[in-house]
Design a protein around this motif. Structure first.
Motif, mmCIF file in Angstrom:
data_model
loop_
_atom_site.group_PDB
_atom_site.id
_atom_site.type_symbol
_atom_site.label_atom_id
_atom_site.label_comp_id
_atom_site.label_asym_id
_atom_site.label_seq_id
_atom_site.Cartn_x
_atom_site.Cartn_y
_atom_site.Cartn_z
ATOM 1 N N ASN A 184 0.788 -1.234 0.000
ATOM 2 C CA ASN A 184 0.000 0.000 0.000
ATOM 3 C C ASN A 184 0.819 1.282 0.000
ATOM 4 O OD1 ASN A 184 -2.365 -1.544 0.169
ATOM 5 N ND2 ASN A 184 -2.299 -1.570 2.401
ATOM 6 N N ARG A 185 2.039 1.255 0.489
ATOM 7 C CA ARG A 185 2.782 2.500 0.681
ATOM 8 C C ARG A 185 3.040 3.202 -0.655
ATOM 9 N NH1 ARG A 185 6.115 2.903 5.510
ATOM 10 N NH2 ARG A 185 7.418 4.361 4.359
ATOM 11 N N PRO A 186 2.536 4.429 -0.828
ATOM 12 C CA PRO A 186 2.761 5.134 -2.104
ATOM 13 C C PRO A 186 4.211 5.514 -2.325
ATOM 14 C CG PRO A 186 1.617 6.547 -0.532
ATOM 15 C CD PRO A 186 1.653 5.183 0.067
ATOM 16 N N ASP A 187 4.983 5.749 -1.260
ATOM 17 C CA ASP A 187 6.394 6.076 -1.470
ATOM 18 C C ASP A 187 7.159 4.860 -1.981
ATOM 19 O OD1 ASP A 187 5.915 4.835 0.964
ATOM 20 O OD2 ASP A 187 7.639 5.756 1.944
ATOM 21 N N LEU A 188 6.754 3.653 -1.557
ATOM 22 C CA LEU A 188 7.379 2.439 -2.088
ATOM 23 C C LEU A 188 6.964 2.221 -3.546
ATOM 24 C CD1 LEU A 188 9.208 0.078 -1.401
ATOM 25 C CD2 LEU A 188 7.191 -1.198 -0.648
ATOM 26 N N ALA A 220 7.491 -2.372 12.022
ATOM 27 C CA ALA A 220 7.802 -3.114 13.248
ATOM 28 C C ALA A 220 8.007 -2.164 14.428
ATOM 29 C CB ALA A 220 9.042 -3.978 13.033
ATOM 30 N N THR A 221 8.724 -1.061 14.182
ATOM 31 C CA THR A 221 8.970 -0.088 15.249
ATOM 32 C C THR A 221 7.682 0.599 15.675
ATOM 33 O OG1 THR A 221 11.207 0.308 14.397
ATOM 34 C CG2 THR A 221 10.280 1.970 15.877
ATOM 35 N N LYS A 223 14.429 0.783 0.304
ATOM 36 C CA LYS A 223 13.149 1.340 0.742
ATOM 37 C C LYS A 223 12.254 0.249 1.319
ATOM 38 C CE LYS A 223 10.415 4.879 1.109
ATOM 39 N NZ LYS A 223 10.765 6.038 1.951
ATOM 40 N N ALA A 224 12.252 -0.921 0.700
ATOM 41 C CA ALA A 224 11.421 -2.024 1.199
ATOM 42 C C ALA A 224 11.880 -2.459 2.588
ATOM 43 C CB ALA A 224 11.479 -3.198 0.221
ATOM 44 N N VAL A 225 13.196 -2.515 2.802
ATOM 45 C CA VAL A 225 13.720 -2.866 4.132
ATOM 46 C C VAL A 225 13.314 -1.809 5.146
ATOM 47 C CG1 VAL A 225 15.831 -3.185 5.469
ATOM 48 C CG2 VAL A 225 15.636 -4.209 3.200
ATOM 49 N N GLN A 226 13.413 -0.547 4.759
ATOM 50 C CA GLN A 226 13.048 0.549 5.659
ATOM 51 C C GLN A 226 11.573 0.483 6.025
ATOM 52 O OE1 GLN A 226 13.965 4.463 4.147
ATOM 53 N NE2 GLN A 226 12.575 5.454 5.596
#
Length: 427
Positions: free
Chosen positions: A254-258, A344-345, A335-338
């Motif tokens: 869903n993330r638009p920045d990704l 999680a955080t 970006k996917a790792v971030q």
């Protein structure tokens, strides 16, 4: 005994004054805008100037797609005889004169036109993802500010009640000091408490003013905002039913920045295809009419021309485009790792703040309210010393302030989780 009688009367008067002040505070100012969270969202989508400006960028990017789909215009050349030496005529273009007309059309090869359209279309999609990402960030800021203002106003209401009681008590002590019934030390201790409470209130008012300014800017209004929170609004924020892995997968979808990072990778691949196609020469097809300058009269010819790729085969641009693909792929993976780590955080923050709120919100709040009422009564009856009274009032005020800040942090943590997952989990 005389001092206790005076304090009893003043405490009773203070309670009446506090009730009147609370009723007045409950009435919204005429110049304020009282809205719910849903109304704030609606007003934000309608009025926010950054969103309106971003829509023009989308229109501009769609126009670039249209531009990429257009064919090149044909090139027409007209050559006329400027002066006929034999006939001594200027601009001799009649039947005995000379004129040459030629036309050329550029024809793209290797699918260059379609590749340019695909690249422009992907750039337009990127603009849409950037708009969605801007909307996501501004909405998170809007909701965080909305609830921050709400809880700060709750704190200010409690502070105003305490300040009304303390101000009345200080006035009574000043009168008793003038009559030499109490010491200057006792009077100054109460004044110091009132001074500290005023300082704390001013700090909250400053923060409230900053939040008001930001919220009014987001909504593009010039009126103070009074948040209206319904009973069902706050309980909808609860620990999500989804697991951490599920939330991370939702964010990756869903993330638009990704998605914007994916679009940049796709653009790099489309640009590489285009640069390879540009190494293939284009054709220029045309026709020529020559009235009297060729080996026959009224000559009509057909021409075809193309560049010969001997020196420039677009090698540098192709190599750069290939490197750009690798660069964008690495950024996308990063970006996917971030995104996964962010989710999680955020989930850990939600769990921690929920644990803290649940441990203090119910019994702790009721106990402190009861204690605050008991402090005034005990001080009135002389069961508490001035030092004990001051310490308990300070503890109560600080606890109320911290509790409301914790409640605001709780909502902010849930909204941050919404922001990082890229969807509204709490409707």
């Amino acid at each position: 005994m005389r001092l206790l009688t005076v304090i009893s009367f003043l405490v009773f008067f203070s309670a009446e004054f506090t009730q009147a002040q609370t009723s007045a505070a409950a009435q919204p100012r005429r110049d304020s805008l009282t809205i719910s969270l849903r109304q704030a969202d609606s007003l934000f989508l309608k009025n926010n100037l950054l969103l309106l400006a971003e829509r023009f960028r989308i229109d501009a990017s769609q126009a670039q797609v249209l531009q990429a789909s257009l064919y090149d215009n044909p090139n027409v050349t007209l050559e006329l005889s400027a002066y006929n030496n034999e006939a001594r005529r200027v601009l001799d273009v009649g039947r005995q004169g000379e004129k040459i007309i030629s036309i050329q059309q550029l024809l793209y090869t290797a699918g260059k036109r379609n590749k340019r359209i695909a690249l422009a279309s992907e750039a337009a999609r990127l603009t849409e993802f950037e708009l969605l990402d801007l909307l996501r960030g501004l909405r998170f800021d809007l909701r965080s500010r909305f609830f921050s203002i709400y809880f700060q106003e709750q704190t200010l209401a409690r502070f105003d009640q305490q300040m009304a009681t303390l101000q009345t008590t200080v006035s009574a002590y000043e009168q008793q000091y003038q009559r030499n019934n109490i010491s200057l030390r006792e009077l100054l201790r109460l004044k110091a408490l009132l001074f500290q409470l005023n300082n704390d209130r001013t700090e909250i008012v400053f923060q409230l003013a900053d939040d008001q300014r930001a919220l009014r800017t987001l909504l593009s209004v010039d009126q103070p905002i009074r948040p209206r929170v319904f009973n069902e609004t706050l309980p909808r924020y609860h620990l999500p039913n989804q697991s951490e892995d599920t939330l991370q997968q939702m964010a990756l979808r869903n993330r638009p920045d990704l998605k914007a990072a994916e679009s940049l990778t796709r653009q790099a691949e489309l640009n590489y295809n285009l640069q390879r196609a540009l190494a293939t020469p284009d054709l220029r097809v045309g026709g020529t009419y020559d009235q009297a300058g060729s080996y026959i009269q009224n000559y009509v010819g057909l021409s075809v021309s193309a560049d010969v790729p001997v020196f420039n085969r677009n090698q540098g641009a192709i190599r750069a485009a290939r490197s750009q693909i690798s660069y964008q792929k690495q950024l996308h993976q990063q970006k996917a790792v971030q995104v996964s780590n962010d989710v999680a955080t955020a989930l850990q923050k939600v769990q921690e703040v929920e644990r803290r709120v649940q441990s203090v919100e119910g019994q702790f709040t009721n106990q402190f309210d009861e204690l605050n009422r008991g402090v005034i009564t005990s001080f009135q009856k002389g069961n508490l010393s001035l030092i004990e009274f001051v310490d308990l009032i300070e503890a109560y005020n600080d606890s109320i302030r911290q509790l409301n800040r914790l409640k605001a942090d709780r909502i902010s943590a849930y909204e941050e989780l919404n922001y990082l997952v890229g969807t509204d989990l709490f409707r």
